[in-house]
Design a protein around this motif. Structure first.
Motif, PDB file in Angstrom:
ATOM      1  N   THR A 143      13.502   7.092 -26.912  1.00 38.97           N
ATOM      2  CA  THR A 143      13.498   8.036 -25.797  1.00 38.97           C
ATOM      3  C   THR A 143      12.880   9.368 -26.215  1.00 38.97           C
ATOM      4  OG1 THR A 143      14.895   9.270 -24.229  1.00 38.97           O
ATOM      5  CG2 THR A 143      15.851   8.766 -26.395  1.00 38.97           C
ATOM      6  N   PRO A 144      12.199  10.051 -25.288  1.00 42.80           N
ATOM      7  CA  PRO A 144      11.712  11.397 -25.573  1.00 42.80           C
ATOM      8  C   PRO A 144      12.785  12.458 -25.332  1.00 42.80           C
ATOM      9  CG  PRO A 144      10.985  10.743 -23.406  1.00 42.80           C
ATOM     10  CD  PRO A 144      11.721   9.549 -23.986  1.00 42.80           C
ATOM     11  N   PHE A 145      13.911  12.034 -24.757  1.00 44.04           N
ATOM     12  CA  PHE A 145      14.960  12.981 -24.378  1.00 44.04           C
ATOM     13  C   PHE A 145      15.997  13.117 -25.499  1.00 44.04           C
ATOM     14  CE2 PHE A 145      13.306  11.108 -20.430  1.00 44.04           C
ATOM     15  CZ  PHE A 145      12.797  12.262 -19.858  1.00 44.04           C
ATOM     16  N   ILE A 146      16.759  14.211 -25.434  1.00 38.84           N
ATOM     17  CA  ILE A 146      17.708  14.559 -26.489  1.00 38.84           C
ATOM     18  C   ILE A 146      19.082  14.762 -25.854  1.00 38.84           C
ATOM     19  CG2 ILE A 146      18.140  16.171 -28.418  1.00 38.84           C
ATOM     20  CD1 ILE A 146      15.155  16.932 -28.272  1.00 38.84           C
ATOM     21  N   ASN A 147      20.121  14.633 -26.659  1.00 41.82           N
ATOM     22  CA  ASN A 147      21.498  14.851 -26.190  1.00 41.82           C
ATOM     23  C   ASN A 147      21.903  13.892 -25.080  1.00 41.82           C
ATOM     24  OD1 ASN A 147      22.218  17.004 -27.942  1.00 41.82           O
ATOM     25  ND2 ASN A 147      21.112  18.474 -26.654  1.00 41.82           N
ATOM     26  N   ASP A 148      21.466  12.651 -25.177  1.00 37.52           N
ATOM     27  CA  ASP A 148      21.823  11.608 -24.211  1.00 37.52           C
ATOM     28  C   ASP A 148      21.378  11.939 -22.791  1.00 37.52           C
ATOM     29  OD1 ASP A 148      23.086   9.952 -26.135  1.00 37.52           O
ATOM     30  OD2 ASP A 148      24.904  11.192 -26.016  1.00 37.52           O
ATOM     31  N   LEU A 149      20.351  12.758 -22.675  1.00 40.36           N
ATOM     32  CA  LEU A 149      19.810  13.084 -21.360  1.00 40.36           C
ATOM     33  C   LEU A 149      18.791  12.025 -20.950  1.00 40.36           C
ATOM     34  CD1 LEU A 149      19.307  16.934 -21.841  1.00 40.36           C
ATOM     35  CD2 LEU A 149      21.135  15.806 -20.556  1.00 40.36           C
ATOM     36  N   ASP A 150      18.466  12.016 -19.661  1.00 39.58           N
ATOM     37  CA  ASP A 150      17.394  11.176 -19.164  1.00 39.58           C
ATOM     38  C   ASP A 150      16.539  12.008 -18.218  1.00 39.58           C
ATOM     39  OD1 ASP A 150      18.770  11.341 -16.717  1.00 39.58           O
ATOM     40  OD2 ASP A 150      19.707   9.372 -16.961  1.00 39.58           O
ATOM     41  N   PRO A 371      22.322  27.330 -26.140  1.00 36.34           N
ATOM     42  CA  PRO A 371      21.200  26.536 -25.623  1.00 36.34           C
ATOM     43  C   PRO A 371      21.372  25.048 -25.913  1.00 36.34           C
ATOM     44  CG  PRO A 371      20.428  28.414 -26.936  1.00 36.34           C
ATOM     45  CD  PRO A 371      21.899  28.302 -27.168  1.00 36.34           C
ATOM     46  N   ILE A 372      20.675  24.237 -25.142  1.00 34.93           N
ATOM     47  CA  ILE A 372      20.706  22.793 -25.352  1.00 34.93           C
ATOM     48  C   ILE A 372      19.273  22.263 -25.487  1.00 34.93           C
ATOM     49  CG2 ILE A 372      22.906  22.357 -24.208  1.00 34.93           C
ATOM     50  CD1 ILE A 372      21.315  21.537 -21.699  1.00 34.93           C
ATOM     51  N   ALA A 373      19.105  21.267 -26.356  1.00 34.54           N
ATOM     52  CA  ALA A 373      17.815  20.597 -26.496  1.00 34.54           C
ATOM     53  C   ALA A 373      17.687  19.548 -25.406  1.00 34.54           C
ATOM     54  CB  ALA A 373      17.712  19.952 -27.871  1.00 34.54           C
ATOM     55  N   ILE A 374      16.505  19.477 -24.784  1.00 31.73           N
ATOM     56  CA  ILE A 374      16.338  18.532 -23.685  1.00 31.73           C
ATOM     57  C   ILE A 374      15.260  17.478 -23.956  1.00 31.73           C
ATOM     58  CG2 ILE A 374      17.315  20.009 -21.895  1.00 31.73           C
ATOM     59  CD1 ILE A 374      14.422  20.728 -21.073  1.00 31.73           C
ATOM     60  N   CYS A 375      14.095  17.887 -24.470  1.00 28.08           N
ATOM     61  CA  CYS A 375      13.021  16.922 -24.687  1.00 28.08           C
ATOM     62  C   CYS A 375      11.986  17.528 -25.631  1.00 28.08           C
ATOM     63  CB  CYS A 375      12.405  16.450 -23.369  1.00 28.08           C
ATOM     64  SG  CYS A 375      11.945  17.768 -22.224  1.00 28.08           S
ATOM     65  N   ASN A 376      10.745  17.039 -25.602  1.00 28.33           N
ATOM     66  CA  ASN A 376       9.796  17.455 -26.623  1.00 28.33           C
ATOM     67  C   ASN A 376       8.363  17.201 -26.197  1.00 28.33           C
ATOM     68  OD1 ASN A 376       8.388  15.015 -28.330  1.00 28.33           O
ATOM     69  ND2 ASN A 376      10.277  14.328 -27.304  1.00 28.33           N
ATOM     70  N   LEU A 377       7.449  17.746 -26.962  1.00 28.60           N
ATOM     71  CA  LEU A 377       6.067  17.303 -26.955  1.00 28.60           C
ATOM     72  C   LEU A 377       5.614  17.185 -28.405  1.00 28.60           C
ATOM     73  CD1 LEU A 377       3.958  19.793 -27.794  1.00 28.60           C
ATOM     74  CD2 LEU A 377       4.287  20.461 -25.422  1.00 28.60           C
ATOM     75  N   ALA A 378       4.498  16.512 -28.608  1.00 26.19           N
ATOM     76  CA  ALA A 378       3.897  16.412 -29.936  1.00 26.19           C
ATOM     77  C   ALA A 378       2.404  16.661 -29.804  1.00 26.19           C
ATOM     78  CB  ALA A 378       4.152  15.039 -30.550  1.00 26.19           C
ATOM     79  N   ARG A 379       1.804  17.060 -30.916  1.00 25.37           N
ATOM     80  CA  ARG A 379       0.355  17.240 -30.944  1.00 25.37           C
ATOM     81  C   ARG A 379      -0.179  16.604 -32.222  1.00 25.37           C
ATOM     82  NH1 ARG A 379      -0.314  23.549 -29.394  1.00 25.37           N
ATOM     83  NH2 ARG A 379       1.315  23.738 -30.964  1.00 25.37           N
ATOM     84  N   LEU A 380      -1.206  15.785 -32.065  1.00 25.29           N
ATOM     85  CA  LEU A 380      -1.802  15.080 -33.192  1.00 25.29           C
ATOM     86  C   LEU A 380      -3.152  15.693 -33.532  1.00 25.29           C
ATOM     87  CD1 LEU A 380       0.246  12.990 -31.878  1.00 25.29           C
ATOM     88  CD2 LEU A 380      -1.139  11.220 -32.957  1.00 25.29           C
ATOM     89  N   THR A 381      -3.455  15.736 -34.822  1.00 24.12           N
ATOM     90  CA  THR A 381      -4.708  16.338 -35.268  1.00 24.12           C
ATOM     91  C   THR A 381      -5.253  15.565 -36.456  1.00 24.12           C
ATOM     92  OG1 THR A 381      -5.770  18.367 -36.077  1.00 24.12           O
ATOM     93  CG2 THR A 381      -3.521  17.964 -36.797  1.00 24.12           C
ATOM     94  N   LYS A 382      -6.570  15.638 -36.624  1.00 24.93           N
ATOM     95  CA  LYS A 382      -7.218  15.121 -37.826  1.00 24.93           C
ATOM     96  C   LYS A 382      -8.034  16.231 -38.494  1.00 24.93           C
ATOM     97  CE  LYS A 382      -7.021  10.337 -36.360  1.00 24.93           C
ATOM     98  NZ  LYS A 382      -7.719   9.103 -35.952  1.00 24.93           N
ATOM     99  N   GLY A 383      -7.714  17.471 -38.122  1.00 22.77           N
ATOM    100  CA  GLY A 383      -8.334  18.636 -38.738  1.00 22.77           C
ATOM    101  C   GLY A 383      -7.293  19.465 -39.462  1.00 22.77           C
ATOM    102  N   ASN A 384      -7.666  20.701 -39.816  1.00 25.13           N
ATOM    103  CA  ASN A 384      -6.748  21.588 -40.523  1.00 25.13           C
ATOM    104  C   ASN A 384      -5.766  22.272 -39.588  1.00 25.13           C
ATOM    105  OD1 ASN A 384      -7.856  21.064 -43.061  1.00 25.13           O
ATOM    106  ND2 ASN A 384      -9.445  22.634 -42.795  1.00 25.13           N
ATOM    107  N   MET A 385      -6.107  22.338 -38.312  1.00 27.33           N
ATOM    108  CA  MET A 385      -5.246  22.985 -37.328  1.00 27.33           C
ATOM    109  C   MET A 385      -5.097  22.071 -36.128  1.00 27.33           C
ATOM    110  SD  MET A 385      -6.575  26.949 -37.346  1.00 27.33           S
ATOM    111  CE  MET A 385      -5.382  27.433 -36.075  1.00 27.33           C
ATOM    112  N   VAL A 386      -4.037  22.319 -35.368  1.00 30.12           N
ATOM    113  CA  VAL A 386      -3.831  21.589 -34.123  1.00 30.12           C
ATOM    114  C   VAL A 386      -4.547  22.372 -33.028  1.00 30.12           C
ATOM    115  CG1 VAL A 386      -2.139  20.732 -32.475  1.00 30.12           C
ATOM    116  CG2 VAL A 386      -1.618  20.720 -34.920  1.00 30.12           C
ATOM    117  N   GLY A 387      -5.736  21.928 -32.666  1.00 25.41           N
ATOM    118  CA  GLY A 387      -6.502  22.634 -31.657  1.00 25.41           C
ATOM    119  C   GLY A 387      -7.754  21.852 -31.313  1.00 25.41           C
TER     120      GLY A 387
END
Length: 412
Positions: A143-150, A371-387
């Motif tokens: 799941t992408p969600f956290i704390n048993d959220l949907d 505060p509560i954690a709810i979900c996330n994003l990710a970023r993939l890179t093949k360079g020195n920076m995420v951009g």
């Protein structure tokens, strides 16, 4: 990172699935997607998630200290302090690099790269999760969600937070998403999904009008009162705008009958400015340039960052003494040297390994003590920076999300 679901995803992947994924994301708003979407989620064990959360919990504890506002008062640039009650930061966003554990080769640890008291792509990410689930055969139990959220629970939490509490007459305050030239922003697809999911219209700074202490905007022949602002405006970017825009921005520096979600001052209080105040295994050593008597002899192991920048602007990865000497001494207080986070090429893809960072979304509703954690994003890179500039003409890079699975004995 979890090897089995990674291997299975790569084995099952087809370009047709990926194109279907992109089509679902863009179906509601053709032409609005203005950044690359990675082909794959990142499969992460709950062990790794808990390590990230431990660092987040430490930072939240510091934010809740009675002296935090005093310690971060100088974070707000001159002329950009917005009046009115700041309250709490409704959004706490934490970016972690996936790094190899120096004490355990082949295993990975999270290292904090950035944090911000500012919203992120909440609505868009919900759409991206839906699109991936419908286009790919994703593994059960992840799941992408956290704390048993949907999805529905997260939508409700965000709706209540963004739109505010109902008034005595059983109506909610009229909320707008405030941005500058929203139609030109790379994140505009998130604004559109914010209106679709939560009924919050996007308003450009240039549209607002002040009458007394109230703000209005014009739609469909009517002047509409703004009671609550979901702020997506980066205030320090206004310095490069025209005189007309600056005059509009000055309206926000006056006492107003509006509530903020979140108050703009938190963008500065919870930021790179805060990192030198923290000490945790998940946070790389960070110091203001003004705190050094002499520069480290191993500058190649540090990153130079301006405190007040967005989307990686002004960041120097391979630091030399010449880079520092190019900065005026009276500006040292506006830069940090941060121990370099060495991203591990931990994500196996069909055309070579990728590096990744994971952004955890925390929200702080007014009725909760923490505060509560709810979900996330990710970023993939093949360079020195995420951009984008670091990943031109590459595949299996770009915006994505993490799927958290059960604790595993695999390398994680």
């Amino acid at each position: 990172m979890l090897a089995q679901p990674r291997h299975q995803f790569n084995k099952d992947f087809t370009e047709a699935q990926y194109q279907a994924y992109l089509q679902v994301i863009q179906a509601d708003f053709p032409g609005a997607l203005d950044f690359r979407v990675a082909e794959s989620p990142v499969f992460v064990s709950t062990d790794f998630l808990h390590k990230m959360q431990a660092t987040c919990d430490y930072i939240i504890t510091q934010v809740k200290q009675p002296d935090f506002l005093a310690k971060t008062g100088s974070a707000i640039p001159k002329g950009l302090r917005v009046p009115g009650p700041e309250g709490r930061p409704h959004f706490l966003i934490f970016d972690f690099g996936i790094c190899e554990d120096p004490n355990s080769p082949g295993h990975y640890i999270p290292q904090l790269v950035e944090m911000q008291g500012f919203p992120t792509l909440f609505a868009y990410q919900l759409k991206q999760y839906q699109a991936a689930a419908g286009s790919y055969k994703l593994p059960a139990g992840f799941t992408p969600f956290i704390n048993d959220l949907d999805e529905q629970k997260v939508k409700q939490i965000l709706a209540d937070l963004l739109k505010g509490q109902e008034n005595p007459d059983n109506t909610q305050p009229h909320t707008v998403l405030l941005e500058l030239f929203p139609e030109k922003q790379k994140t505009r697809i998130d604004f559109l999904y914010t209106e679709k999911y939560f009924g919050i219209p996007t308003v450009c700074l240039t549209e607002i009008r002040k009458v007394g202490n109230q703000l209005f905007y014009h739609r469909n022949g009517k002047d509409i009162l703004i009671e609550r602002i979901y702020n997506r405006l980066i205030f320090d970017e206004l310095s490069n705008q025209s005189a007309i825009v600056k005059k509009q921005a000055a309206l926000l520096m006056q006492p107003l009958d509006v509530s903020w979600v979140t108050h703009p001052n938190w963008f500065y209080r919870l930021s790179k400015f805060t990192l030198p105040l923290l000490n945790d295994p998940g946070i790389p050593e960070t110091r203001l340039l003004s705190d050094f008597n002499k520069w480290p002899t191993d500058l190649e192991n540090y990153v130079l960052k301006p405190l007040f920048s967005f989307a990686g602007n002004g960041v120097v990865i391979d630091v030399t003494s010449a880079d520092i000497e190019a900065i005026a001494k009276d500006q040292y207080k506006n830069y940090i040297l941060q121990k370099k986070v060495n991203y591990a090429p931990a994500i196996k893809t069909p055309d070579g390994p990728a590096k990744a960072e994971i952004r955890l979304f925390y929200v702080w509703p007014d009725e909760l003590d923490t505060p509560i954690a709810i979900c996330n994003l990710a970023r993939l890179t093949k360079g020195n920076m995420v951009g984008v500039s670091q990943n031109k003409n590459k595949t299996w890079v770009g915006g994505s999300f993490a799927l958290f699975g059960q604790t595993s004995k695999e390398k994680s």
